[in-house]
Enzyme design. Structure first.
Site, short mmCIF file in Angstrom:
data_model
loop_
_atom_site.label_atom_id
_atom_site.label_comp_id
_atom_site.label_asym_id
_atom_site.label_seq_id
_atom_site.Cartn_x
_atom_site.Cartn_y
_atom_site.Cartn_z
CB CYS A 170 1.71 0.94 -7.84
SG CYS A 170 1.73 0.51 -9.57
CD GLU A 178 1.39 4.69 -6.62
OE1 GLU A 178 1.12 5.08 -7.76
OE2 GLU A 178 1.83 3.56 -6.39
CG ASN A 238 -2.46 2.79 -6.85
OD1 ASN A 238 -1.93 2.54 -5.77
ND2 ASN A 238 -1.86 3.51 -7.76
#
Length: 197
Positions: A45, A47, A43
């Site tokens: 970000c 993680e 995704n």
């Protein structure tokens, strides 16, 4: 190559960046590869490795809240393992319920999310727990505790997702997955950047 690897490790240790992702390891544990293919990215970000269009509902349990001075229950001294296990089960159900009421921004996300029912139960407060238990971060004792907590997290999210599958139905691609025991969620755990939230 060794100097580059050492530089990456040093910077990750000192600042948390760059993050490292071993995509071959990610796909080794990909239960829906036969249906959705390999996972190629995370995704935005970073993680959560996911298939295109998938989403993940994340939640973190504060392990520091289970510190009990003098507690000698099963497993870990000064830690209420049974309460932690109960919290994992509650969080697993809660995150699965959130999947039902999510307002997905595009139809593809709703479609893939129903096929995978991906959730991510994780932990936070580990450094605080070490401090209270007087365990040095990075020590052998801290690694042992980390492994114990991770094993409990894996056991409970997996077994409870299996129970939820019996109760509410299995994830959409479960029959085509490589899981030995059917369950409600294709993925159940994550390591999210809880320090930033």
């Amino acid at each position: 190559v060794k100097d580059t690897w050492n530089l990456i490790c040093n910077r990750a240790w000192t600042t948390g960046e760059p993050g490292l992702l071993f995509i071959d390891r990610v796909n080794k544990d990909n239960p829906v590869e036969a249906s959705l293919g390999i996972i190629e990215a995370t995704n935005p970000c970073g993680e959560e490795p996911m298939h295109p269009g998938d989403s993940c509902t994340l939640g973190a349990i504060n392990v520091n809240k289970f510190y009990r001075k003098g507690h000698n229950g099963a497993g870990i001294s000064d830690f209420d393992e049974m309460a932690f296990r109960k919290a994992i089960r509650t969080t697993t159900r809660f995150l699965d319920n959130v999947l039902q009421i999510n307002d997905y921004p595009v139809p593809l996300m709703k479609e893939i999310s129903e096929k995978t029912r991906r959730i991510g139960v994780g932990v936070m407060g580990f450094a605080d727990l070490l401090l209270r238990k007087k365990i040095r971060y990075g020590s052998t004792a801290s690694l042992d505790l980390s492994l114990k907590l991770s094993k409990i997290l894996e056991e409970e999210t997996t077994s409870y997702s299996e129970e939820l599958g019996e109760e509410k139905g299995h994830f959409g691609l479960c029959a085509e997955s490589n899981l030995k025991v059917p369950r409600r969620n294709s993925f159940t755990r994550t390591v999210a950047p809880t320090g930033t939230i």
